[in-house]
Design an enzyme around this catalytic site. Sequence first.
Site, PDB file in Angstrom:
ATOM      1  N   LYS A   9      42.570  33.061  36.229  1.00 42.05           N
ATOM      2  CA  LYS A   9      41.206  33.555  35.969  1.00 42.05           C
ATOM      3  C   LYS A   9      41.278  34.644  34.904  1.00 42.05           C
ATOM      4  O   LYS A   9      42.021  35.618  35.043  1.00 42.05           O
ATOM      5  CB  LYS A   9      40.628  34.092  37.283  1.00 42.05           C
ATOM      6  CG  LYS A   9      39.130  34.115  37.349  1.00 42.05           C
ATOM      7  CD  LYS A   9      38.688  34.487  38.760  1.00 42.05           C
ATOM      8  CE  LYS A   9      37.206  34.577  38.891  1.00 42.05           C
ATOM      9  NZ  LYS A   9      36.820  35.180  40.178  1.00 42.05           N
TER      10      LYS A   9
HETATM   11  O1  G3P Z   1      34.306  36.160  42.131  1.00 46.27           O
HETATM   12  C1  G3P Z   1      33.317  36.419  41.193  1.00 46.27           C
HETATM   13  C2  G3P Z   1      31.920  36.563  41.732  1.00 46.27           C
HETATM   14  O2  G3P Z   1      31.614  35.532  42.605  1.00 46.27           O
HETATM   15  C3  G3P Z   1      31.602  37.935  42.241  1.00 46.27           C
HETATM   16  O3  G3P Z   1      30.464  37.957  43.050  1.00 46.27           O
HETATM   17  O4  G3P Z   1      29.021  39.125  44.682  1.00 46.27           O
HETATM   18  O5  G3P Z   1      30.723  40.456  43.394  1.00 46.27           O
HETATM   19  O6  G3P Z   1      28.682  39.556  42.266  1.00 46.27           O
HETATM   20  P1  G3P Z   1      29.684  39.344  43.347  1.00 46.27           P
END
Ligand code: G3P
Length: 218
Positions: free
Chosen positions: A87
Amino acid sequence: MKFFIDTANLNEIKEAHDLGVLDGVTTNPSLMAKEGITGKKNILNHYLEICKIVDGDVSAEVISTDFDGMVKEGKELAKLDDKITVKIPMTKDGVKACKYFSSNGIKTNVTLVFSAGQALIAAKAGAKYVSPFLGRLDDISTDGLNLIEEIRIIYDNYLFDTNILAASIRHPMHIINCAKIGADVITSPLSSIMGLIKHPLTDIGLEKFLSDYKKGNK
Ligand code: G3P
């Protein structure tokens, strides 16, 4: 549509896997820290533990921000297991690293994507997955679903085989709307996946079926 779980919590990954609907896992440095996984050795071991549970791609994020560092780190991550997908952040060096990895048979997930232009560049660089952050756009009063729609149109216009991995999912309706638009993958907290199952009429109906059965079988 593939379902990935967005967590580094092994119990949650097992629960989603046992449900029989899990196609992969995404993690990020914040999710690893949330589980108290720190230090390179522990982090690499944790990825191995995740790979043992899941049958599918497991995104492991690089910490380096320069091209050379990303390549070194990404190679080390990719060596851990065939399931590992490196990633990479959507930056200039990240795009170069993505192109390097895709030319060398290493799977990539380009993360922190907030515009159609970024998604177009990620596809040009050969990313296996692109991760538009739906919820974080919604959080700042911008239509995250609209971005997924734009990326779908662009990828379909040119038959890019980069998978749209809708990330930053906040609730079950995000998943349903991503499915309507045609996102290839969603990565979601366990709670949003479980939220798809529940319906009050199902609960009421089941209760009635069981009580009628009991009445007839005294
Ligand atoms: O893993 C990346 C993404 O899904 C992060 O989500 O909830 O931290 O905005 P969030």
